[in-house]
Design a protein around this motif. Structure first.
Motif, PDB file in Angstrom:
ATOM      1  N   THR A   1       0.833  -1.199   0.000  1.00 36.10           N
ATOM      2  CA  THR A   1       0.000   0.000   0.000  1.00 36.10           C
ATOM      3  C   THR A   1       0.868   1.249   0.000  1.00 36.10           C
ATOM      4  O   THR A   1       2.017   1.205   0.436  1.00 36.10           O
ATOM      5  N   LEU A   2       0.299   2.339  -0.480  1.00 32.60           N
ATOM      6  CA  LEU A   2       0.975   3.634  -0.421  1.00 32.60           C
ATOM      7  C   LEU A   2       0.518   4.445   0.783  1.00 32.60           C
ATOM      8  O   LEU A   2       1.075   5.492   1.082  1.00 32.60           O
ATOM      9  N   ASN A   3      -0.502   3.964   1.473  1.00 37.89           N
ATOM     10  CA  ASN A   3      -1.028   4.668   2.642  1.00 37.89           C
ATOM     11  C   ASN A   3      -0.041   4.579   3.798  1.00 37.89           C
ATOM     12  O   ASN A   3       0.411   3.488   4.165  1.00 37.89           O
ATOM     13  N   LEU A   4       0.302   5.721   4.363  1.00 39.59           N
ATOM     14  CA  LEU A   4       1.293   5.769   5.445  1.00 39.59           C
ATOM     15  C   LEU A   4       0.832   5.034   6.692  1.00 39.59           C
ATOM     16  O   LEU A   4       1.666   4.535   7.456  1.00 39.59           O
ATOM     17  N   ASP A   5      -0.466   4.933   6.888  1.00 39.46           N
ATOM     18  CA  ASP A   5      -0.969   4.226   8.072  1.00 39.46           C
ATOM     19  C   ASP A   5      -1.074   2.716   7.850  1.00 39.46           C
ATOM     20  O   ASP A   5      -1.470   1.968   8.742  1.00 39.46           O
ATOM     21  N   GLY A   6      -0.719   2.237   6.652  1.00 39.46           N
ATOM     22  CA  GLY A   6      -0.718   0.808   6.362  1.00 39.46           C
ATOM     23  C   GLY A   6      -2.057   0.245   5.930  1.00 39.46           C
ATOM     24  O   GLY A   6      -2.160  -0.952   5.668  1.00 39.46           O
ATOM     25  N   THR A   7      -3.089   1.079   5.831  1.00 36.33           N
ATOM     26  CA  THR A   7      -4.393   0.579   5.403  1.00 36.33           C
ATOM     27  C   THR A   7      -4.338   0.162   3.941  1.00 36.33           C
ATOM     28  O   THR A   7      -3.510   0.645   3.170  1.00 36.33           O
TER      29      THR A   7
ATOM     30  N   MET B   1       5.551   2.281  -9.605  1.00 33.77           N
ATOM     31  CA  MET B   1       4.724   1.455 -10.491  1.00 33.77           C
ATOM     32  C   MET B   1       3.823   0.568  -9.633  1.00 33.77           C
ATOM     33  O   MET B   1       4.171   0.224  -8.504  1.00 33.77           O
ATOM     34  N   TYR B   2       2.679   0.187 -10.197  1.00 31.96           N
ATOM     35  CA  TYR B   2       1.721  -0.688  -9.534  1.00 31.96           C
ATOM     36  C   TYR B   2       1.569  -1.943 -10.375  1.00 31.96           C
ATOM     37  O   TYR B   2       1.394  -1.859 -11.594  1.00 31.96           O
ATOM     38  N   GLY B   3       1.680  -3.114  -9.745  1.00 30.58           N
ATOM     39  CA  GLY B   3       1.620  -4.334 -10.525  1.00 30.58           C
ATOM     40  C   GLY B   3       1.088  -5.529  -9.774  1.00 30.58           C
ATOM     41  O   GLY B   3       0.594  -5.421  -8.652  1.00 30.58           O
ATOM     42  N   LYS B   4       1.228  -6.676 -10.429  1.00 35.26           N
ATOM     43  CA  LYS B   4       0.704  -7.932  -9.902  1.00 35.26           C
ATOM     44  C   LYS B   4       1.783  -9.007  -9.972  1.00 35.26           C
ATOM     45  O   LYS B   4       2.412  -9.210 -11.013  1.00 35.26           O
ATOM     46  N   LEU B   5       1.970  -9.690  -8.857  1.00 32.61           N
ATOM     47  CA  LEU B   5       2.915 -10.792  -8.791  1.00 32.61           C
ATOM     48  C   LEU B   5       2.259 -12.004  -9.446  1.00 32.61           C
ATOM     49  O   LEU B   5       1.186 -12.426  -9.031  1.00 32.61           O
TER      50      LEU B   5
ATOM     51  N   THR C   1       8.256 -13.021  -9.962  1.00 32.03           N
ATOM     52  CA  THR C   1       8.119 -12.225 -11.175  1.00 32.03           C
ATOM     53  C   THR C   1       6.841 -11.400 -11.067  1.00 32.03           C
ATOM     54  O   THR C   1       5.786 -11.939 -10.738  1.00 32.03           O
ATOM     55  N   ILE C   2       6.972 -10.110 -11.334  1.00 32.19           N
ATOM     56  CA  ILE C   2       5.874  -9.165 -11.206  1.00 32.19           C
ATOM     57  C   ILE C   2       5.716  -8.431 -12.533  1.00 32.19           C
ATOM     58  O   ILE C   2       6.703  -8.067 -13.169  1.00 32.19           O
ATOM     59  N   SER C   3       4.468  -8.219 -12.943  1.00 32.13           N
ATOM     60  CA  SER C   3       4.189  -7.428 -14.142  1.00 32.13           C
ATOM     61  C   SER C   3       3.585  -6.091 -13.734  1.00 32.13           C
ATOM     62  O   SER C   3       2.617  -6.042 -12.974  1.00 32.13           O
ATOM     63  N   PHE C   4       4.170  -5.035 -14.239  1.00 31.47           N
ATOM     64  CA  PHE C   4       3.673  -3.674 -14.027  1.00 31.47           C
ATOM     65  C   PHE C   4       3.122  -3.179 -15.362  1.00 31.47           C
ATOM     66  O   PHE C   4       3.754  -2.387 -16.050  1.00 31.47           O
ATOM     67  N   GLY C   5       1.987  -3.718 -15.765  1.00 35.30           N
ATOM     68  CA  GLY C   5       1.386  -3.333 -17.038  1.00 35.30           C
ATOM     69  C   GLY C   5       2.262  -3.673 -18.225  1.00 35.30           C
ATOM     70  O   GLY C   5       2.306  -2.928 -19.191  1.00 35.30           O
ATOM     71  N   GLY C   6       2.995  -4.762 -18.159  1.00 32.06           N
ATOM     72  CA  GLY C   6       3.872  -5.181 -19.249  1.00 32.06           C
ATOM     73  C   GLY C   6       5.341  -4.946 -18.970  1.00 32.06           C
ATOM     74  O   GLY C   6       6.204  -5.570 -19.580  1.00 32.06           O
ATOM     75  N   LEU C   7       5.665  -4.037 -18.072  1.00 32.13           N
ATOM     76  CA  LEU C   7       7.046  -3.870 -17.634  1.00 32.13           C
ATOM     77  C   LEU C   7       7.269  -4.927 -16.550  1.00 32.13           C
ATOM     78  O   LEU C   7       6.502  -5.021 -15.595  1.00 32.13           O
ATOM     79  N   LEU C   8       8.314  -5.729 -16.704  1.00 34.80           N
ATOM     80  CA  LEU C   8       8.508  -6.878 -15.829  1.00 34.80           C
ATOM     81  C   LEU C   8       9.626  -6.677 -14.826  1.00 34.80           C
ATOM     82  O   LEU C   8      10.578  -5.939 -15.075  1.00 34.80           O
ATOM     83  N   MET C   9       9.505  -7.379 -13.718  1.00 36.85           N
ATOM     84  CA  MET C   9      10.552  -7.413 -12.700  1.00 36.85           C
ATOM     85  C   MET C   9      10.713  -8.856 -12.259  1.00 36.85           C
ATOM     86  O   MET C   9       9.737  -9.545 -11.980  1.00 36.85           O
ATOM     87  N   THR C  10      11.952  -9.307 -12.202  1.00 33.78           N
ATOM     88  CA  THR C  10      12.277 -10.606 -11.636  1.00 33.78           C
ATOM     89  C   THR C  10      13.263 -10.368 -10.513  1.00 33.78           C
ATOM     90  O   THR C  10      14.276  -9.690 -10.704  1.00 33.78           O
TER      91      THR C  10
ATOM     92  N   GLN D   1      -0.691 -11.291  -5.811  1.00 37.63           N
ATOM     93  CA  GLN D   1      -0.631 -10.142  -4.908  1.00 37.63           C
ATOM     94  C   GLN D   1      -0.437  -8.864  -5.720  1.00 37.63           C
ATOM     95  O   GLN D   1       0.357  -8.819  -6.653  1.00 37.63           O
ATOM     96  N   ARG D   2      -1.169  -7.813  -5.360  1.00 36.70           N
ATOM     97  CA  ARG D   2      -1.000  -6.492  -5.964  1.00 36.70           C
ATOM     98  C   ARG D   2      -0.010  -5.725  -5.109  1.00 36.70           C
ATOM     99  O   ARG D   2      -0.093  -5.752  -3.876  1.00 36.70           O
ATOM    100  N   LEU D   3       0.944  -5.049  -5.759  1.00 39.04           N
ATOM    101  CA  LEU D   3       1.934  -4.309  -4.979  1.00 39.04           C
ATOM    102  C   LEU D   3       2.505  -3.137  -5.741  1.00 39.04           C
ATOM    103  O   LEU D   3       2.339  -2.999  -6.939  1.00 39.04           O
ATOM    104  N   PHE D   4       3.163  -2.276  -4.974  1.00 41.27           N
ATOM    105  CA  PHE D   4       3.790  -1.077  -5.515  1.00 41.27           C
ATOM    106  C   PHE D   4       5.303  -1.247  -5.486  1.00 41.27           C
ATOM    107  O   PHE D   4       5.857  -1.751  -4.514  1.00 41.27           O
ATOM    108  N   LEU D   5       5.946  -0.798  -6.561  1.00 40.31           N
ATOM    109  CA  LEU D   5       7.398  -0.718  -6.630  1.00 40.31           C
ATOM    110  C   LEU D   5       7.737   0.757  -6.554  1.00 40.31           C
ATOM    111  O   LEU D   5       7.190   1.558  -7.304  1.00 40.31           O
ATOM    112  N   LEU D   6       8.614   1.114  -5.615  1.00 34.69           N
ATOM    113  CA  LEU D   6       9.010   2.513  -5.433  1.00 34.69           C
ATOM    114  C   LEU D   6      10.531   2.601  -5.496  1.00 34.69           C
ATOM    115  O   LEU D   6      11.241   1.786  -4.873  1.00 34.69           O
ATOM    116  N   ILE D   7      11.040   3.590  -6.236  1.00 36.03           N
ATOM    117  CA  ILE D   7      12.489   3.743  -6.437  1.00 36.03           C
ATOM    118  C   ILE D   7      12.890   5.204  -6.224  1.00 36.03           C
ATOM    119  O   ILE D   7      12.167   6.112  -6.617  1.00 36.03           O
ATOM    120  N   ARG D   8      14.076   5.381  -5.637  1.00 38.36           N
ATOM    121  CA  ARG D   8      14.712   6.699  -5.593  1.00 38.36           C
ATOM    122  C   ARG D   8      16.220   6.482  -5.689  1.00 38.36           C
ATOM    123  O   ARG D   8      16.766   5.531  -5.144  1.00 38.36           O
TER     124      ARG D   8
END
Length: 144
Positions: free
Chosen positions: A63-69, A91-95, A111-120, A135-142
């Motif tokens: 989740t992106l919610n700071l309170d974890g909801t 990005m938001y995707g599905k494992l 392996t997760i798909s973010f609308g066609g962009l993949l992550m392994t 599982q639906r999840l968010f990938l966050l990068i800085r």
């Protein structure tokens, strides 16, 4: 936090290891510092370019919610703060695939798909035990 599924610092090892396939997409090959995880990640390089040797913080969260909801997955503009405020690329995707570690290597792989962009993500199975199929999840990068 409970909604943080994986967090580490990665170093870009190679770009497009199998050759350039799309104009605005780059596949990065990276290695994590703390957990010795290996990753392939497709990113929109027009929006967020990375170079070999560059380091970035990566977080996978439910989740992106700071309170974890729970998060709906829909962007809701407004004055509400979110986890995304602390990152540059989200990005938001599905494992869709989990393979358990076995044999000599004993490496787990997700392996997760973010609308066609993949992550392994591949490494010690103990770092993949919070993940579930579909599982639906968010990938966050800085960059660091």
């Amino acid at each position: 936090m409970e909604n943080y599924l994986f967090e580490d610092i990665f170093r870009v090892e190679r770009l497009d290891p199998d050759g350039k396939k799309f104009d605005k997409v780059t596949r990065i090959e990276a290695k994590s510092e703390r957990f010795d995880m290996f990753m392939h990640l497709d990113i929109n390089s027009e929006l967020y370019p990375l170079t070999v040797g560059q380091k970035f913080a990566l977080l996978l969260a439910s989740t992106l919610n700071l309170d974890g909801t729970a998060d709906t997955g829909y962007y809701m503009p407004g004055n509400r703060q979110s986890l995304a405020d602390n990152f540059e690329y989200v990005m938001y995707g599905k494992l869709y695939r989990i393979s358990e570690g076995s044999g000599r290597e004993n490496k787990a792989e997700i392996t997760i798909s973010f609308g066609g962009l993949l992550m392994t993500l591949k490494g010690d199975p103990s770092h993949c035990n919070k993940f579930e199929l579909d599982q639906r999840l968010f990938l966050l990068i800085r960059k660091v």
